[in-house]
Design an enzyme around this catalytic site. Structure first.
Site, short mmCIF file in Angstrom:
data_model
loop_
_atom_site.label_atom_id
_atom_site.label_comp_id
_atom_site.label_asym_id
_atom_site.label_seq_id
_atom_site.Cartn_x
_atom_site.Cartn_y
_atom_site.Cartn_z
N THR A 1 25.27 58.39 94.49
CA THR A 1 26.34 59.19 95.09
C THR A 1 27.49 59.41 94.09
OG1 THR A 1 27.26 57.12 95.92
CG2 THR A 1 25.85 58.36 97.41
N ASN B 1 29.83 57.69 102.23
CA ASN B 1 29.55 56.36 102.78
C ASN B 1 30.17 55.27 101.93
OD1 ASN B 1 27.46 54.24 101.60
ND2 ASN B 1 26.88 56.25 100.80
N GLY C 1 28.65 49.52 101.26
CA GLY C 1 28.97 48.32 100.49
C GLY C 1 27.86 47.30 100.44
N CYS D 1 27.07 53.73 87.87
CA CYS D 1 28.51 53.55 87.75
C CYS D 1 29.10 54.95 87.65
CB CYS D 1 28.85 52.73 86.53
SG CYS D 1 27.77 53.06 85.14
N ILE E 1 20.23 61.02 90.84
CA ILE E 1 21.50 60.34 90.68
C ILE E 1 21.83 59.55 91.96
CG2 ILE E 1 22.43 62.06 89.11
CD1 ILE E 1 24.17 63.14 91.40
C1 LIG Z 1 24.20 55.33 103.62
C2 LIG Z 1 23.75 55.26 102.19
C3 LIG Z 1 23.44 54.02 101.61
C4 LIG Z 1 23.01 53.95 100.28
N1 LIG Z 1 22.69 52.73 99.76
C5 LIG Z 1 22.23 52.64 98.48
C6 LIG Z 1 21.84 51.39 97.92
O1 LIG Z 1 21.86 50.36 98.61
N2 LIG Z 1 21.43 51.35 96.63
C7 LIG Z 1 21.36 52.51 95.84
O2 LIG Z 1 20.98 52.42 94.67
N3 LIG Z 1 21.69 53.71 96.37
C8 LIG Z 1 22.13 53.80 97.65
N4 LIG Z 1 22.47 55.03 98.17
C9 LIG Z 1 22.30 56.24 97.34
C10 LIG Z 1 21.01 56.99 97.69
O3 LIG Z 1 19.86 56.20 97.41
C11 LIG Z 1 20.93 58.32 96.91
O4 LIG Z 1 20.91 58.05 95.53
C12 LIG Z 1 22.11 59.24 97.20
O5 LIG Z 1 22.46 59.19 98.57
C13 LIG Z 1 21.84 60.69 96.81
O6 LIG Z 1 20.74 61.23 97.51
P1 LIG Z 1 20.89 62.11 98.87
O7 LIG Z 1 21.88 63.19 98.61
O8 LIG Z 1 19.51 62.60 99.16
O9 LIG Z 1 21.38 61.17 99.93
C14 LIG Z 1 22.89 55.14 99.50
C15 LIG Z 1 23.21 56.36 100.09
C16 LIG Z 1 23.62 56.46 101.42
C17 LIG Z 1 23.93 57.81 102.02
#
Ligand SMILES: Cc1cc2nc3c(=O)[nH]c(=O)nc-3n(C[C@H](O)[C@H](O)[C@H](O)COP(=O)(O)O)c2cc1C
Length: 270
Positions: free
Chosen positions: A160, A73, A76, A134, A158
């Site tokens: 992404t 993703n 932004g 980061c 963590i």
């Molecule tokens: C569509 C999307 C939007 C995200 N937006 C944010 C965000 O605004 N702030 C943030 O700290 N992490 C954001 N993340 C990261 C997630 O909170 C999470 O740390 C990451 O996706 C890993 O977990 P998962 O594999 O369960 O998705 C976003 C992830 C996705 C997929």
């Protein structure tokens, strides 16, 4: 059986969760939309979309690409801005039992301080999650120790991992932003190891996140040292997964005769 966990033992008010299952920032909106689909009060906590001082439109489309074992993703930080959040979302949260954590993002330390002070004392906001992730610039345990020393009550990890995808026909990167964040099952082993390491490096609670799609995944993170877990991509596609994770943890504890969830935290390290 007690699934409760305390995420801010150093804080005067603390942050007690009825169970360790949280949503992950950016994958559950402001909690208000999914609230119509499932009983969100049964969750441990809700983390809302990353929020900045001014509203943001986010990155150019396309912003999402499915990969073999996850999602890329480049949203932004599209969001409504902190003032609208305080005026329109917080009053709704104040009526909820489930605690809401506001994820904040700034361009510099000054903006983070401004966001945090604007949220101070706002009814409906139980905690702040500071997005300082980061991409792999230095040792994660080192960063976590600095965060704990700076006074954080808990640390989530963590976020992404950076990646891209290319459209062969168009011969161009698919994402409008070229690079995006990889999430979902592909990153689980990386996240699990990060939690295992950081939980040994700090004495504050660790919140584990990254590729969790089931109770089994969540239990691995808890055994690695996480006091709570966040489910992101999996709930983005089906919010019901969140309650399935809660129920699966309950079933495991019942089957294994575990009285308190806290007995499982970090057990794989002992
Ligand atoms: C569509 C999307 C939007 C995200 N937006 C944010 C965000 O605004 N702030 C943030 O700290 N992490 C954001 N993340 C990261 C997630 O909170 C999470 O740390 C990451 O996706 C890993 O977990 P998962 O594999 O369960 O998705 C976003 C992830 C996705 C997929």
């Amino acid at each position: 059986m007690d699934l409760g966990v305390e995420l801010a033992p150093r804080h005067g008010r603390g942050l007690r969760l009825r169970n360790p299952v949280m949503t992950a920032a950016g994958t559950f909106g402001y909690g208000t939309e999914p609230a119509e689909l499932l009983d969100i009060q049964r969750l441990g906590a809700i983390v809302c979309k990353g929020t900045t001082i001014e509203p943001r439109d986010g990155n150019p489309q396309p912003r999402l690409v499915e990969t073999a074992a996850g999602l890329l993703n480049s949203v932004g930080l599209q969001n409504i801005g902190i003032r609208t959040l305080i005026e329109e979302k917080a009053p709704v949260w104040a009526k909820w039992q489930v605690p809401v954590v506001v994820n904040i993002a700034g361009d510099n330390a000054h903006q983070y301080a401004e966001l945090a002070s604007m949220l101070e004392g706002v009814a409906g906001v139980s905690a702040i999650e500071v997005n300082i992730s980061c991409p792999n610039v230095s040792d994660i345990a080192h960063i976590a120790r600095a965060v704990a020393q700076a006074g954080a009550d808990a640390v989530s990890l963590i976020n992404t991992l950076r990646g891209m995808a290319i459209d062969k026909e168009r011969r161009r990167p698919i994402l409008g932003n070229i690079v995006g964040g990889l999430s979902g099952p592909a990153i689980k082993p990386v996240a699990l190891y990060a939690v295992y390491r950081v939980a040994q490096a700090v004495s504050i609670p660790v919140i584990g996140c990254g590729g969790i799609v089931s109770a089994s995944d969540a239990l691995e993170f808890i055994m690695a040292g996480a006091s709570a877990v966040q489910v992101g991509t999996a709930s983005f596609t089906d919010p019901h997964v969140l309650l399935e994770v809660v129920e699966g943890i309950e079933r495991f504890m019942e089957r294994e005769g575990v009285e308190r969830l806290t007995d499982l935290i970090g057990i794989a390290r002992r």
